[in-house]
Design an enzyme around this catalytic site. Structure first.
Site, PDB file in Angstrom:
ATOM      1  N   ASP A  46      -8.933 -31.455 -59.933  1.00  0.00           N
ATOM      2  CA  ASP A  46      -8.228 -32.151 -60.750  1.00  0.00           C
ATOM      3  C   ASP A  46      -6.531 -31.573 -61.251  1.00  0.00           C
ATOM      4  O   ASP A  46      -6.650 -30.942 -61.022  1.00  0.00           O
ATOM      5  CB  ASP A  46      -8.950 -31.733 -62.118  1.00  0.00           C
ATOM      6  CG  ASP A  46      -8.966 -32.483 -63.580  1.00  0.00           C
ATOM      7  OD1 ASP A  46      -9.233 -33.971 -63.657  1.00  0.00           O
ATOM      8  OD2 ASP A  46      -8.715 -31.679 -64.734  1.00  0.00           O
ATOM      9  N   ASP A  48      -5.158 -32.693 -64.790  1.00  0.00           N
ATOM     10  CA  ASP A  48      -4.887 -32.014 -66.201  1.00  0.00           C
ATOM     11  C   ASP A  48      -6.018 -30.521 -66.794  1.00  0.00           C
ATOM     12  O   ASP A  48      -6.721 -31.175 -66.809  1.00  0.00           O
ATOM     13  CB  ASP A  48      -5.230 -33.250 -67.567  1.00  0.00           C
ATOM     14  CG  ASP A  48      -4.107 -33.619 -67.235  1.00  0.00           C
ATOM     15  OD1 ASP A  48      -2.856 -33.967 -67.298  1.00  0.00           O
ATOM     16  OD2 ASP A  48      -4.121 -35.220 -67.602  1.00  0.00           O
ATOM     17  N   ASP A 244     -11.767 -28.185 -64.096  1.00  0.00           N
ATOM     18  CA  ASP A 244     -11.623 -27.533 -65.989  1.00  0.00           C
ATOM     19  C   ASP A 244     -13.179 -28.469 -66.830  1.00  0.00           C
ATOM     20  O   ASP A 244     -12.955 -28.053 -67.788  1.00  0.00           O
ATOM     21  CB  ASP A 244     -10.660 -27.730 -66.370  1.00  0.00           C
ATOM     22  CG  ASP A 244     -10.054 -29.353 -66.738  1.00  0.00           C
ATOM     23  OD1 ASP A 244     -10.074 -29.829 -66.329  1.00  0.00           O
ATOM     24  OD2 ASP A 244      -9.897 -28.824 -68.380  1.00  0.00           O
TER      25      ASP A 244
END
Length: 378
Positions: A46, A48, A244
């Protein structure tokens, strides 16, 4: 919201005898006796909150990816952020010291465009809502981009865009009420930023669905299509999903049968992790993407509790208790061993999920640790 792209995967995309033989253990308990960048061939990363937050790189991320590549691990970049094109994403990563090519990137706009093209055919009229990446993906998939509900689009594809406002949302509402299928690239309610969490695409998707009374088809993570596509592109045999967010990255990895690494550099907090249900419990945990080149400790049964390094956690009814083990070797604690023990103790007591327990401390060291993680200690 409705999830899925209308096609089922045949089963897990990877296999591992060690993990398969230990399925009865809670996630995190198994750890990793080899650094992930040597144990897995591809990291599905991922962006961001993992590699950057807003315009800035997460500290140490570029060096971590360089080490991973040096160890032989290949990288795929998988993002629910639909605002930018793969070329723009790759350029941003390269500027931040993380070299990438457009072919390494798959966005939720691409996944949505593929779904719409499969459902409605080449040249179908589609109304995009979001940043430039949404319209670009639709055109690349052979669809005809329109700007107004009066153009009779068969679908509205809604993705994140910083400049999305009332005018675009109103046009989407009119089109959906007129019969267009509402497709959301993702349902992330928030996005990380240097100023804290900010509204994500899911928040604006909620505006359209509230007014129309119709739930959208969601094609981004945790739907398996994105990770499956990245696996196909990279030829991964043993992928590791790194993210995250519990509800997109970790759940998405679990849906395709891939192991997962949660990093705490984005939106998920230790309290969120502790409260995670079985559909979103990661296999590995690290402060940041630097966890790719570290061995991850096991969490082992110890009396009536669970022990990780110098820490022991016990679960009793609605209370968790953390203690620093007297005389335990220091080892190479990355600062998260106590959190690992707490999570495994709670998850072992609640394998099917359950409210997060109250965390208490047995000593001053445990009190300090609980405070650092934003958990309650007394």
């Amino acid at each position: 919201m409705v999830r899925g792209v209308g096609r089922a995967l045949p089963g897990p995309l990877w296999s591992d005898a060690r993990v398969t033989s230990q399925q009865s253990l809670p996630p995190l308990a198994r750890g990793a006796d080899r650094a992930p960048d040597t144990a897995y061939d591809v990291a599905l990363l991922d962006l961001d909150g993992v590699l950057y937050v807003g315009p800035d790189a997460v500290p140490g991320a570029a060096q971590a990816l360089e080490r991973a590549r040096s160890a032989g691990m290949r990288l795929g970049f998988v993002t629910n952020n639909a605002a930018r094109t793969p070329d723009e994403v790759a350029a941003h990563l390269t500027e931040l010291g993380m070299p990438a090519e457009a072919g390494d990137v798959i966005t939720s706009s691409q996944a949505a465009a593929t779904v719409v093209a499969q459902r409605f055919g080449d040249g179908a009229a589609v109304l995009p809502v979001g940043g430039p990446g949404v319209a670009a993906a639709l055109r690349e998939a052979g669809l005809r981009v329109v700007e107004r509900a009066e153009d009779e689009p068969v679908a509205v594809v809604q993705g994140y865009g910083r400049d999305v406002g009332w005018t675009q949302l109103a046009e989407a509402v009119v089109a959906v009420r007129g019969g267009a299928t509402h497709v959301a690239t993702n349902a992330d309610a928030t996005i990380p930023s240097p100023r804290g969490v900010l509204p994500g695409n899911g928040a604006l998707v909620g505006v359209v669905s509230t007014v129309t009374g119709q739930q959208p088809l969601v094609t981004g993570k945790p739907d398996p299509a994105m990770h499956a596509e990245c696996v196909r592109r990279t030829g991964a045999q043993r992928p590791l999903v790194v993210g995250d967010r519990l509800d997109t990255d970790i759940e998405g990895g679990l849906r395709v049968g891939a192991p997962t690494l949660l990093v705490l550099s984005g939106v998920t907090t230790p309290a969120d992790l502790l409260a995670a249900g079985p559909e979103a419990r990661p296999d590995l945990l690290a402060e940041d993407v630097g966890g790719l080149d570290r061995v991850h400790p096991e969490v082992q049964p110890s009396g009536d509790g669970w022990r990780c390094g110098a820490w022991t956690a016990t679960a009793a009814q609605d209370e968790l208790r953390l203690a620093r083990t007297a005389g335990a070797p220091e080892g190479e604690d990355d600062g998260l061993d106590g959190l690992r023990a707490l999570c495994v103790a709670h998850w072992a007591a609640h394998p099917d999920g359950g409210a997060a327990a109250q965390a208490t401390a047995s000593d001053d060291a445990a009190t300090e640790a609980l405070g650092r993680w934003g958990l309650t200690g007394r």
